[in-house]
Design an enzyme around this catalytic site. Structure first.
Site, PDB file in Angstrom:
ATOM      1  CG  ASP A   8      44.027  62.326   2.132  1.00  0.00           C
ATOM      2  OD1 ASP A   8      44.157  61.547   3.099  1.00  0.00           O
ATOM      3  OD2 ASP A   8      43.135  62.202   1.269  1.00  0.00           O
ATOM      4  CG  ASN A  33      44.647  60.629  12.078  1.00  0.00           C
ATOM      5  OD1 ASN A  33      43.838  59.784  11.728  1.00  0.00           O
ATOM      6  ND2 ASN A  33      45.011  61.630  11.290  1.00  0.00           N
TER       7      ASN A  33
END
Length: 227
Positions: free
Chosen positions: A31, A79
């Site tokens: 992340d 995503n």
């Protein structure tokens, strides 16, 4: 001087770790790559590339302390719904990363996720990397691409149905075993207990001392697992 101090501190933490308290399986959410790039005034692709470059280094740290399995959460199904101009270069970076992991001949690469949702070229790279590393006696690296909780549950149900179809289980008997516990046995994680650790550093800036702090925090926790 700062780097020397960090190196000394990292060695102290490593020396204090109890080998019997090291987690067998470590999952990593990569992340902060885009935010890292934005802070540097760079395009997102530079952040993704920096994040990919960090992976082999972290796998080396896991190997040093005795971790056996590492799951890399690279790309979720959510995503995949981003604009093609954003997803296409990200998939290319993931393909390159997976090829590099296989080429090192150090890691046993195992794809996770809904490969049927990925472009054929990406799915092929993942499958080829898995086939090329089946003989590796090293860390088992789960590469989660096209992964999502809903898809995992759907895959688990399909696996359970297939298992009972092979056994010749009737619909009536199947209705008696189709419950949460039996489905959980077919999940990727198989209902294993988990511990969470959060680090403020963006993934490209993740340091060995951050990793060792996570190992130390894990060892310090007291677990009862419902007892």
């Amino acid at each position: 001087m700062r780097e020397l101090l960090y190196a000394f501190y990292a060695r102290r933490i490593a020396a204090s770790l109890d080998p019997t308290q090291i987690p067998r399986h470590v999952g990593v959410i990569l992340d902060g790559n885009r935010r890292w790039a934005k802070a540097a005034g760079a395009p997102s692709s530079r952040g993704w590339r920096a994040g990919a470059d960090k992976v082999d280094e972290v796998l080396g740290w896991c190997d040093e302390v005795g971790v056996e399995v590492v799951t890399l959460w690279l790309l979720s199904t959510d995503n995949l719904g981003r604009p093609e101009a954003e997803v296409k270069p990200l998939l290319a970076i993931i393909e390159n990363l997976v090829e590099q992991l296989a080429a090192t001949r150090r890691w046993l690469v195992h794809p996770m996720g809904a490969l049927d949702l990925l472009p054929d070229a990406t799915a092929r790279v993942l499958k080829d990397a898995a086939a090329a590393t089946t003989d590796i006696d090293g860390i088992h690296v789960n590469v989660a691409v096209g992964y999502g909780g809903r898809h995992e549950i759907a895959d688990a149900v399909r696996s359970l149905l297939h298992e009972h179809a092979v056994k010749g289980t009737s619909i009536e008997d199947l209705a008696n075993v189709l419950d949460v516990e039996h489905i959980a046995e077919h999940l990727y994680t198989k209902g294993q207990p988990s511990e969470f650790y959060f680090c403020e550093a963006y993934w490209p800036d993740f340091r060995k001392v951050d990793f060792l702090r996570a190992m130390r925090a894990y060892a310090a926790r007291h677990r009862r697992y419902g007892g």
